[in-house]
Motif scaffolding. Structure first.
Motif, short mmCIF file in Angstrom:
data_model
loop_
_atom_site.label_atom_id
_atom_site.label_comp_id
_atom_site.label_asym_id
_atom_site.label_seq_id
_atom_site.Cartn_x
_atom_site.Cartn_y
_atom_site.Cartn_z
N ALA A 25 0.86 -1.19 0.00
CA ALA A 25 0.00 0.00 0.00
C ALA A 25 0.89 1.24 0.00
O ALA A 25 1.69 1.42 -0.91
N SER A 27 1.58 -10.58 6.86
CA SER A 27 0.43 -11.46 7.10
C SER A 27 -0.10 -11.30 8.52
O SER A 27 -1.31 -11.26 8.74
N LYS A 56 -1.93 -7.90 8.83
CA LYS A 56 -3.24 -7.92 8.19
C LYS A 56 -4.23 -8.75 9.00
O LYS A 56 -5.42 -8.43 9.05
N GLY A 60 -6.57 -6.02 9.80
CA GLY A 60 -7.40 -6.06 8.60
C GLY A 60 -6.71 -5.54 7.37
O GLY A 60 -7.02 -5.94 6.25
N LYS A 61 -5.76 -4.61 7.54
CA LYS A 61 -5.00 -4.06 6.43
C LYS A 61 -3.67 -3.55 6.99
O LYS A 61 -3.49 -3.43 8.21
N LEU A 62 -2.74 -3.26 6.09
CA LEU A 62 -1.46 -2.70 6.50
C LEU A 62 -1.17 -1.49 5.63
O LEU A 62 -0.78 -1.61 4.48
N ASP A 63 -1.42 -0.32 6.18
CA ASP A 63 -1.10 0.93 5.52
C ASP A 63 -0.70 1.95 6.58
O ASP A 63 -0.59 1.62 7.78
N ALA A 109 -3.23 2.32 9.47
CA ALA A 109 -3.24 1.17 10.39
C ALA A 109 -2.02 1.18 11.29
O ALA A 109 -2.11 0.85 12.48
#
Length: 428
Positions: free
Chosen positions: A60, A86, A89, A93-96, A99
């Protein structure tokens, strides 16, 4: 091993930093910012400057960076980086960037747990979730099972805890393959290979033993085939096959089966690559004719090369046009086609193509006069698609059996999916 671990945003600002050894200073972050983040020419995920190596992965709008001064195993470092992605996430839920900023305390807890003096430690998601939780207090499981956590982490099945119970015992298997293909203008396949994953979601009680059977003619090729060695027709050759740590391969050579005690929930059972006998699901025949300097005529035919009971969905063709295109007239009996000036392509979307059928697009692109006399380079057109219950490599699951001492019955589901996302290209 790893001397430092960092997370940067796309501006080069440090969001997370942790140094594990004294051979590294925090100023190394400035070096990465200047040499990688600010340098658009850098494409390699590994940069070595002097005795310092930078291993980075972009996800991302953040960079995951591992820095080392030693001659570290690059595959191991990248495996750790992707493992961290992994885990993140799974937790967030997500990696940005958002987050990371919202969960920086949790991220520090996680990297301190999975890295010890720069050496990767226990990274099993289910085990981590027992004692690293997002709540302000410890989870009830952790409070109740302190003594069991150490036994699970150091035991023979660290990936699965004891005492799991489900009212309905189910196992879902997804075989997901991505096709990479490049075809010449004459119709010759220059490159065709498949990267695949066998994903499993296990909702099974107790400590089940699973037996997973593949095609009778599957051959694992983790090393190059000997010169002159051949295999019979219909053989599925899998290269670079990698398995989850729960897998036991002692019976694979005799009956093409693997046995394992699955982790609870979703996990990747196996990943592989296949380069021989790839079944291409779609055949695209482009005929592009430049009529003087005023317009270009297109005739694009696409045929489905699979069983008539199956269908390809979400089919998208991106057909390049010259840079001086002003407008395009498209005619197609199936789907919708339109000219996208911002991308200099004709975007042809087809909701569904039935197996064995063929559809054709005709289009005429009008060109404006330019002083630039450089010929049109004709970049390749690319195709995106999904085909359910079809595998390009020919890999099939023969059976999935579940054995547990209580003898309960379980429900098993198997699904196949072959897709392409910008990796299916045809020159014209």
């Amino acid at each position: 091993m790893i001397s430092g671990f960092f997370i940067f945003n796309q501006k080069g600002e440090v969001l997370i930093s942790r140094l594990y050894r004294t051979d590294l200073k925090r100023s190394v972050a400035d070096v990465f910012r200047v040499q990688v983040v600010s340098n658009t020419d850098v494409r390699s995920p590994i940069i070595t400057l002097g005795s310092t190596s930078f291993f980075h992965v972009r996800v991302a709008n953040v960079y995951i960076l591992a820095v080392t001064k030693s001659n570290a195993n690059a595959a191991l470092v990248f495996e750790f980086c992707y493992r961290f992605i992994s885990i993140a996430k799974s937790y967030f839920g997500k990696l940005d960037e958002e987050a990371v900023k919202n969960n920086f305390v949790m991220i520090y807890e996680l990297i301190d747990e999975i890295l010890d003096f720069g050496y990767p430690q226990n990274s099993e998601i289910e085990t981590l979730k027992h004692y690293i939780t997002s709540e302000s207090v410890r989870s009830e499981i952790a409070l109740r099972d302190d003594s069991k956590i150490a036994a699970q982490t150091t035991g023979s099945t660290s990936w699965r805890r004891t005492g799991i119970r489900y009212k309905k015992n189910e196992a879902f298997v997804d075989v997901v393959e991505v096709v990479h293909m490049l075809m010449s203008a004459s119709g010759t396949v220059l490159r065709a290979d498949v990267t695949g994953q066998v994903l499993m979601r296990a909702y099974l009680s107790g400590m089940p033993e699973c037996k997973f059977g593949l095609n009778d003619k599957v051959v694992l090729q983790n090393s190059r085939r000997a010169e002159g060695e051949t295999y019979e027709a219909g053989t599925v050759e899998l290269e670079d096959a990698q398995f989850h740590q729960c897998v036991r391969l002692n019976m694979f050579d005799t009956d093409r089966s693997i046995t394992f005690i699955p982790p609870d929930g979703e996990f990747e059972l196996m990943r592989y690559r296949a380069e021989s006998s790839v079944h291409l699901p779609l055949r695209v025949q482009p005929i592009v004719t430049e009529v003087g300097k005023t317009h270009v005529d297109y005739t694009i035919a696409i045929k489905a090369n699979f069983n008539t009971k199956l269908s390809a969905t979400e089919v998208v063709l991106r057909i390049p046009t010259p840079l001086n295109t002003t407008q395009v007239e498209c005619k197609s009996p199936a789907g919708k086609a339109k000219y996208v000036p911002a991308e200099n392509v004709i975007r042809w979307q087809i909701p569904r193509i039935q197996g064995g059928s063929e559809v054709t697009l005709t289009a005429t692109a009008s060109l404006t006069q330019t002083t630039d006399r450089k010929p049109w380079q004709r970049p390749p057109l690319d195709v995106d698609f999904q085909v359910l219950m079809f595998t390009a490599s020919g890999l099939l699951v023969r059976y999935l059996k579940v054995y547990e001492k209580s003898g309960y019955n379980s429900v098993k589901w198997v699904r196949y999916l072959t897709k392409a996302n910008g990796s299916y290209q045809i020159r014209f």
